[in-house]
Enzyme design. Structure first.
Site, PDB file in Angstrom:
ATOM      1  N   ASP A  96       4.392  20.142   7.876  1.00 33.07           N
ATOM      2  CA  ASP A  96       5.348  21.539   7.717  1.00 33.07           C
ATOM      3  C   ASP A  96       6.669  20.939   7.291  1.00 33.07           C
ATOM      4  OD1 ASP A  96       5.333  19.681  10.229  1.00 33.07           O
ATOM      5  OD2 ASP A  96       6.951  21.012  10.948  1.00 33.07           O
ATOM      6  N   ASP A 135       3.953   0.885  12.130  1.00 34.17           N
ATOM      7  CA  ASP A 135       2.904   0.241  11.629  1.00 34.17           C
ATOM      8  C   ASP A 135       2.544  -1.054  12.030  1.00 34.17           C
ATOM      9  OD1 ASP A 135       2.189   2.445  10.316  1.00 34.17           O
ATOM     10  OD2 ASP A 135       2.860   1.839   8.172  1.00 34.17           O
ATOM     11  N   ARG A 194      -8.844  -0.117   4.065  1.00 36.53           N
ATOM     12  CA  ARG A 194      -7.866   0.695   3.554  1.00 36.53           C
ATOM     13  C   ARG A 194      -6.641   0.249   3.138  1.00 36.53           C
ATOM     14  NH1 ARG A 194      -6.435   4.685   7.218  1.00 36.53           N
ATOM     15  NH2 ARG A 194      -4.818   5.051   5.643  1.00 36.53           N
ATOM     16  N   ARG A 200      -0.690  15.159  12.551  1.00 35.30           N
ATOM     17  CA  ARG A 200       0.023  14.561  11.527  1.00 35.30           C
ATOM     18  C   ARG A 200       0.298  16.072  10.523  1.00 35.30           C
ATOM     19  NH1 ARG A 200      -1.463   8.661   9.612  1.00 35.30           N
ATOM     20  NH2 ARG A 200       0.512   8.772   8.341  1.00 35.30           N
ATOM     21  N   ILE A 217       7.145   7.393  16.882  1.00 37.35           N
ATOM     22  CA  ILE A 217       6.748   8.037  15.748  1.00 37.35           C
ATOM     23  C   ILE A 217       5.747   8.767  15.636  1.00 37.35           C
ATOM     24  CG2 ILE A 217       6.583   7.824  13.284  1.00 37.35           C
ATOM     25  CD1 ILE A 217       9.271   6.704  14.113  1.00 37.35           C
ATOM     26  N   LYS A 237       0.850  -1.193  -0.045  1.00 40.00           N
ATOM     27  CA  LYS A 237       0.129  -0.196  -0.037  1.00 40.00           C
ATOM     28  C   LYS A 237       0.947   1.327  -0.015  1.00 40.00           C
ATOM     29  CE  LYS A 237      -2.014   1.812   4.019  1.00 40.00           C
ATOM     30  NZ  LYS A 237      -1.498   3.338   4.094  1.00 40.00           N
ATOM     31  N   ASN A 238       1.864   1.197   0.964  1.00 40.46           N
ATOM     32  CA  ASN A 238       2.552   2.673   0.957  1.00 40.46           C
ATOM     33  C   ASN A 238       3.750   2.824  -0.024  1.00 40.46           C
ATOM     34  OD1 ASN A 238       1.201   2.963   3.433  1.00 40.46           O
ATOM     35  ND2 ASN A 238       2.759   2.697   4.683  1.00 40.46           N
ATOM     36  N   CYS A 288      -5.699   7.793   8.872  1.00 43.71           N
ATOM     37  CA  CYS A 288      -5.618   7.613  10.120  1.00 43.71           C
ATOM     38  C   CYS A 288      -5.442   8.712  11.171  1.00 43.71           C
ATOM     39  CB  CYS A 288      -4.744   6.292  10.368  1.00 43.71           C
ATOM     40  SG  CYS A 288      -5.151   4.734   9.793  1.00 43.71           S
TER      41      CYS A 288
HETATM   42  C1  UD1 Z   1       4.236   6.865   6.384  1.00 43.99           C
HETATM   43  C2  UD1 Z   1       3.120   5.778   6.053  1.00 43.99           C
HETATM   44  C3  UD1 Z   1       2.631   5.164   7.435  1.00 43.99           C
HETATM   45  C4  UD1 Z   1       3.641   5.210   8.325  1.00 43.99           C
HETATM   46  C5  UD1 Z   1       4.677   6.452   8.606  1.00 43.99           C
HETATM   47  C6  UD1 Z   1       5.872   6.203   9.537  1.00 43.99           C
HETATM   48  C7  UD1 Z   1       2.485   6.047   3.838  1.00 43.99           C
HETATM   49  C8  UD1 Z   1       1.175   6.271   2.919  1.00 43.99           C
HETATM   50  N1  UD1 Z   1       2.360   6.190   5.336  1.00 43.99           N
HETATM   51  O1  UD1 Z   1       3.189   8.119   6.869  1.00 43.99           O
HETATM   52  O2  UD1 Z   1       2.014   4.108   7.123  1.00 43.99           O
HETATM   53  O3  UD1 Z   1       3.183   5.054   9.768  1.00 43.99           O
HETATM   54  O4  UD1 Z   1       5.020   6.595   7.191  1.00 43.99           O
HETATM   55  O5  UD1 Z   1       6.471   5.086   9.168  1.00 43.99           O
HETATM   56  O6  UD1 Z   1       3.494   5.787   3.469  1.00 43.99           O
HETATM   57  N2  UD1 Z   1       5.890  14.872  10.618  1.00 43.99           N
HETATM   58  C9  UD1 Z   1       6.034  16.135  10.976  1.00 43.99           C
HETATM   59  N3  UD1 Z   1       5.978  17.069   9.852  1.00 43.99           N
HETATM   60  C10 UD1 Z   1       5.820  16.657   8.726  1.00 43.99           C
HETATM   61  C11 UD1 Z   1       5.853  15.327   8.275  1.00 43.99           C
HETATM   62  C12 UD1 Z   1       5.800  14.399   9.480  1.00 43.99           C
HETATM   63  O7  UD1 Z   1       6.001  16.659  12.290  1.00 43.99           O
HETATM   64  O8  UD1 Z   1       5.778  17.535   7.915  1.00 43.99           O
HETATM   65  C13 UD1 Z   1       5.962  14.018  11.639  1.00 43.99           C
HETATM   66  C14 UD1 Z   1       4.629  12.905  11.901  1.00 43.99           C
HETATM   67  O9  UD1 Z   1       3.515  13.695  12.598  1.00 43.99           O
HETATM   68  C15 UD1 Z   1       5.047  11.911  12.575  1.00 43.99           C
HETATM   69  C16 UD1 Z   1       6.342  11.443  12.052  1.00 43.99           C
HETATM   70  O10 UD1 Z   1       7.005  12.695  11.578  1.00 43.99           O
HETATM   71  O11 UD1 Z   1       5.022  11.838  14.055  1.00 43.99           O
HETATM   72  C17 UD1 Z   1       6.589  10.517  10.967  1.00 43.99           C
HETATM   73  O12 UD1 Z   1       5.680  10.960   9.716  1.00 43.99           O
HETATM   74  P1  UD1 Z   1       5.987  10.666   8.266  1.00 43.99           P
HETATM   75  O13 UD1 Z   1       7.217   9.637   8.240  1.00 43.99           O
HETATM   76  O14 UD1 Z   1       5.828  11.927   7.478  1.00 43.99           O
HETATM   77  O15 UD1 Z   1       4.856   9.443   7.961  1.00 43.99           O
HETATM   78  P2  UD1 Z   1       3.743   9.512   6.763  1.00 43.99           P
HETATM   79  O16 UD1 Z   1       4.404   9.721   5.582  1.00 43.99           O
HETATM   80  O17 UD1 Z   1       2.584  10.484   7.013  1.00 43.99           O
END
Ligand code: UD1
Length: 421
Positions: free
Chosen positions: A124, A305, A397, A121, A327, A22-23, A116
């Site tokens: 920034d 995950d 999903r 989330r 995370i 999926k990811n 989710c």
């Molecule tokens: C992706 C995965 C999700 C997985 C996660 C962590 C997909 C579609 N989803 O989510 O299944 O759980 O990686 O392995 O690939 N953060 C910020 N600012 C930002 C972006 C992220 O503070 O701009 C924080 C998030 O709130 C979180 C952490 O960074 O606490 C990790 O987020 P991120 O690695 O970006 O996860 P996703 O890409 O949303």
């Protein structure tokens, strides 16, 4: 809305081929608009999130055809650069369209993404990185607008190795003049899959899988084929299912290296695991013991995950299992549901402590999110009697034919429709 009826107490036996990731497929679908042309994607999982992404592509003006796990996208006719709120709400990874549409059109407008709820989330890091490439960012009426007459390669260092921000930089930087160097990049296997897809499309990207990724522009190709990586979290789910219920199962179309940390924890818990050319075999016929503390970290660390999934397998393990969630905040929403089955789990901030109990008893529970919901089905497999998991649609999903896949191991899991209130 689905309701999963799980009858526990049966050992799992059999073999299962793991679905496409999926990811990995979600950013690849967004990437199909970069540079136009036709993309043929195979081994795509059939999921609600994939449907949501295909709906976005159609809205943007792309031609989309889907036949089971094969997807054809013709993106030459794309004529929209705004994603309406209703489509954005359907999944979190719609945020990937930020970088993809910016690269394609020089302007993109979308609202905060759905998916989710795992605490706040923010995006920034995505926006800061796009700014560094020369995008102007404005926000109004709940929408983010990114605009760039010209994108220019830059050195970008992420404050945290965010998966989504890394992917957005790779997408946007395809349209930048000059080289982009991204440091402290996320190293998840899905990022390497996106690199393979973009390079097949005409990009020149190196380094995915390491903390430094270099993007050197793009010369579009009219036709791209790509087969999606196997889903490491689905693999972890079925391994944890067999650990929870006991039995002897084999997974095929799986990359063992991608689930290394999960295998290590399961071995510590008393599972016998053999990795060979054809896949992974897991046997569990004796009692389980608590693993060493499980601490979620960016890849190659233990995946967030899989935290709820391994917790489900730990509920009856002798001793005390400790989980530290680094995370996401609010990623223990499955814990109160586990307690309904008689599990002894306590949380304090980012730490959860499971004291293994001898028996769990089936009960009605709720799927609080995608992995938390799957974890409740797993917990149900090791409980006595029937567990009913009320799900507002989270599990589908991310899991293709979840009931049938568990059924391939002889598990008694039925997908019913919950009565409407
Ligand atoms: C992706 C995965 C999700 C997985 C996660 C962590 C997909 C579609 N989803 O989510 O299944 O759980 O990686 O392995 O690939 N953060 C910020 N600012 C930002 C972006 C992220 O503070 O701009 C924080 C998030 O709130 C979180 C952490 O960074 O606490 C990790 O987020 P991120 O690695 O970006 O996860 P996703 O890409 O949303």
């Amino acid at each position: 809305m689905p309701l999963w009826s799980v009858t526990g107490g049966k050992e799992l036996k059999g073999s299962l081929e793991i679905q496409g990731s999926k990811n990995a497929v979600l950013p690849i679908l967004a990437a199909s608009v970069v540079g136009g042309g036709v993309s043929r994607i195979t081994q795509s999982p059939m999921l609600r999130d994939v449907d949501a992404s295909l709906e976005i592509l159609r809205h943007l003006g792309c031609g989309v055809m889907q036949n089971r796990g094969e997807i054809l996208i013709q993106s030459d006719g794309m004529d929209q650069n705004r994603i309406p709120h209703a489509l954005m709400l359907k999944m979190r990874s719609s945020v990937m369209y930020l970088g993809a549409i910016l690269a394609r059109c020089g302007e993109v407008r979308l609202s905060a993404p759905g998916g989710c709820e795992l605490g706040s989330r923010p995006i920034d890091l995505h926006l800061k990185a796009l700014k560094a490439l020369g995008a102007e960012i404005s926000e109004s009426g709940g929408e983010v607008c990114c605009r760039a007459k010209k994108l220019t390669g830059a050195h970008i260092n992420l404050d945290f190795p965010s998966v989504g921000a890394t992917e957005n930089v790779m997408l946007a930087a395809c349209a930048a003049e000059g080289t982009t160097v991204l440091t402290n990049a996320a190293r998840e296997p899905e990022i390497a899959d996106l690199q393979r897809f973009l390079n097949a499309k005409g990009a020149s990207i190196r380094g995915a899988g390491s903390p430094e990724i270099r993007i050197d522009g793009f010369s579009p190709k009219p036709y791209t084929e790509h087969s999606v990586l196997p889903d490491r979290i689905a693999a972890a789910t079925y391994l944890c299912a067999a650990a929870a219920a006991g039995g002897d199962v084999r997974l095929t179309r799986v990359i063992p290296e991608h689930v290394e940390t999960v295998l290590t924890a399961l071995r510590q818990m008393g599972c016998a695991i053999v990795v060979d050319q054809d896949g992974i075999r897991l046997r569990r016929d004796g009692p389980m013991h608590a693993a060493r503390p499980v601490i979620t970290r960016p890849y190659p660390g233990f995946p967030t995950d899989a935290q709820a999934l391994l917790m489900a397998a730990s509920l009856r393990a002798e001793g005390t299992s400790v989980f530290v969630e680094n995370i996401f905040e609010s990623r223990f929403r499955h814990v109160p549901e586990m307690r309904r089955l008689g599990a002894d789990v306590r949380t304090e901030g980012r730490v959860a402590m499971v004291c293994g109990v001898k028996t769990l008893l089936g009960a009605p529970v709720t799927a609080t999110d995608l992995r938390g919901g799957a974890a409740m089905v797993l917990a149900g497999l090791s409980a006595e009697g029937e567990t009913r998991v009320f799900d507002s649609g989270h599990i589908e999903r991310g899991y293709e034919r979840f009931d049938e896949c568990l059924g391939a191991f002889g598990a008694e899991v039925k997908r019913l429709e919950a009565p409407q209130e």
